[in-house]
Design an enzyme around this catalytic site. Structure first.
Site, PDB file in Angstrom:
ATOM      1  N   ASP A   1       0.846  -1.187   0.000  1.00 46.42           N
ATOM      2  CA  ASP A   1       0.000   0.000   0.000  1.00 46.42           C
ATOM      3  C   ASP A   1       0.888   1.246   0.000  1.00 46.42           C
ATOM      4  O   ASP A   1       1.877   1.310   0.735  1.00 46.42           O
ATOM      5  CB  ASP A   1      -0.919  -0.010   1.228  1.00 46.42           C
ATOM      6  CG  ASP A   1      -2.062   0.979   1.093  1.00 46.42           C
ATOM      7  OD1 ASP A   1      -3.213   0.554   0.961  1.00 46.42           O
ATOM      8  OD2 ASP A   1      -1.782   2.204   1.123  1.00 46.42           O
ATOM      9  N   ILE A   2       0.507   2.221  -0.815  1.00 43.66           N
ATOM     10  CA  ILE A   2       1.325   3.433  -0.962  1.00 43.66           C
ATOM     11  C   ILE A   2       1.279   4.302   0.307  1.00 43.66           C
ATOM     12  O   ILE A   2       2.186   5.103   0.547  1.00 43.66           O
ATOM     13  CB  ILE A   2       0.862   4.235  -2.204  1.00 43.66           C
ATOM     14  CG1 ILE A   2       1.952   5.150  -2.721  1.00 43.66           C
ATOM     15  CG2 ILE A   2      -0.434   5.000  -1.939  1.00 43.66           C
ATOM     16  CD1 ILE A   2       1.656   5.753  -4.101  1.00 43.66           C
TER      17      ILE A   2
ATOM     18  N   ASN B   1     -13.043  -3.346   2.349  1.00 40.36           N
ATOM     19  CA  ASN B   1     -13.984  -2.239   2.488  1.00 40.36           C
ATOM     20  C   ASN B   1     -14.944  -2.262   1.301  1.00 40.36           C
ATOM     21  O   ASN B   1     -14.519  -2.520   0.173  1.00 40.36           O
ATOM     22  CB  ASN B   1     -13.238  -0.906   2.525  1.00 40.36           C
ATOM     23  CG  ASN B   1     -12.315  -0.788   3.731  1.00 40.36           C
ATOM     24  OD1 ASN B   1     -12.638  -1.282   4.808  1.00 40.36           O
ATOM     25  ND2 ASN B   1     -11.173  -0.154   3.548  1.00 40.36           N
TER      26      ASN B   1
ATOM     27  N   GLU C   1     -12.310   3.464  -1.079  1.00 42.26           N
ATOM     28  CA  GLU C   1     -11.918   4.644  -1.860  1.00 42.26           C
ATOM     29  C   GLU C   1     -11.599   4.289  -3.302  1.00 42.26           C
ATOM     30  O   GLU C   1     -11.845   5.084  -4.211  1.00 42.26           O
ATOM     31  CB  GLU C   1     -10.708   5.324  -1.216  1.00 42.26           C
ATOM     32  CG  GLU C   1     -11.075   6.056   0.074  1.00 42.26           C
ATOM     33  CD  GLU C   1      -9.859   6.603   0.804  1.00 42.26           C
ATOM     34  OE1 GLU C   1      -8.735   6.493   0.269  1.00 42.26           O
ATOM     35  OE2 GLU C   1     -10.048   7.124   1.911  1.00 42.26           O
TER      36      GLU C   1
ATOM     37  N   HIS D   1     -10.370  -5.065  -3.406  1.00 44.74           N
ATOM     38  CA  HIS D   1      -9.032  -5.368  -2.886  1.00 44.74           C
ATOM     39  C   HIS D   1      -9.136  -5.775  -1.435  1.00 44.74           C
ATOM     40  O   HIS D   1     -10.006  -5.329  -0.695  1.00 44.74           O
ATOM     41  CB  HIS D   1      -8.092  -4.165  -3.043  1.00 44.74           C
ATOM     42  CG  HIS D   1      -8.641  -2.883  -2.493  1.00 44.74           C
ATOM     43  ND1 HIS D   1      -9.583  -2.147  -3.160  1.00 44.74           N
ATOM     44  CD2 HIS D   1      -8.393  -2.236  -1.332  1.00 44.74           C
ATOM     45  CE1 HIS D   1      -9.892  -1.081  -2.443  1.00 44.74           C
ATOM     46  NE2 HIS D   1      -9.192  -1.109  -1.314  1.00 44.74           N
ATOM     47  N   MET D   2      -8.201  -6.608  -1.040  1.00 47.98           N
ATOM     48  CA  MET D   2      -8.099  -7.103   0.320  1.00 47.98           C
ATOM     49  C   MET D   2      -6.899  -6.407   0.947  1.00 47.98           C
ATOM     50  O   MET D   2      -5.837  -6.347   0.324  1.00 47.98           O
ATOM     51  CB  MET D   2      -7.854  -8.610   0.206  1.00 47.98           C
ATOM     52  CG  MET D   2      -8.070  -9.437   1.385  1.00 47.98           C
ATOM     53  SD  MET D   2      -7.852 -11.173   0.852  1.00 47.98           S
ATOM     54  CE  MET D   2      -9.539 -11.665   0.630  1.00 47.98           C
ATOM     55  N   HIS D   3      -7.090  -5.846   2.144  1.00 45.63           N
ATOM     56  CA  HIS D   3      -5.962  -5.266   2.889  1.00 45.63           C
ATOM     57  C   HIS D   3      -5.416  -6.340   3.829  1.00 45.63           C
ATOM     58  O   HIS D   3      -6.191  -6.936   4.600  1.00 45.63           O
ATOM     59  CB  HIS D   3      -6.416  -4.099   3.767  1.00 45.63           C
ATOM     60  CG  HIS D   3      -6.952  -2.910   3.037  1.00 45.63           C
ATOM     61  ND1 HIS D   3      -6.233  -1.753   2.857  1.00 45.63           N
ATOM     62  CD2 HIS D   3      -8.154  -2.683   2.445  1.00 45.63           C
ATOM     63  CE1 HIS D   3      -6.969  -0.864   2.206  1.00 45.63           C
ATOM     64  NE2 HIS D   3      -8.143  -1.402   1.948  1.00 45.63           N
TER      65      HIS D   3
END
Ligand code: AMP
Length: 114
Positions: free
Chosen positions: A31-32, A88, A96, A101-103
């Site tokens: 993640d950026i 999310n 967002e 996507h999975m964090h």
């Protein structure tokens, strides 16, 4: 540009990103703007917009995303102490980027929402 294109470009390596893993089904990259010492995003290579678009046809992709998230957790040595896997969905879920996507978050004691 519609923000889902950011992840498509990362998958196709058209914009720079720290890709940690890629196969024919998923891509995992850092993640950026990390919210924890380890913060990796796992995305399907074929576009799925939100968790609402998971269905019986693509459920194998979601299972694979979980497998790769856990593989990443083991490689980053956070599996023993633990981690969170978060998806999310839409506005109230805090999504967002309009690309499923999975964090994977770990490396620190994370707060619980409930
Ligand atoms: P979400 O709020 O669940 O949609 O999460 C989107 C995540 O994508 C955030 O944690 C962002 O920091 C991350 N993100 C946005 N742009 C990039 C990028 N170019 N490379 C890596 N991560 C990104």
């Amino acid at each position: 540009m519609n923000n889902h294109l950011i992840f498509q470009k990362i998958i196709k390596r058209e914009i720079s990103s720290n890709i940690l893993y890629q196969d024919q089904i998923v891509t995992a990259f850092e993640d950026i703007n990390p919210k924890a010492p380890i913060h990796i995003l796992i995305v399907p290579n074929d576009f799925i917009k939100t968790a609402n678009d998971i269905n019986q046809k693509n459920q194998n992709i979601i299972a694979h995303m979980f497998c790769i998230a856990i593989k990443m957790a083991k490689e980053k040595k956070i599996s023993k102490d633990g981690y969170k896997i978060i998806i999310n969905c839409n506005k109230n879920g805090g999504q967002e980027i309009n690309y499923l996507h999975m964090h994977l978050l770990g490396g620190i004691k994370l707060k619980t929402l409930y």
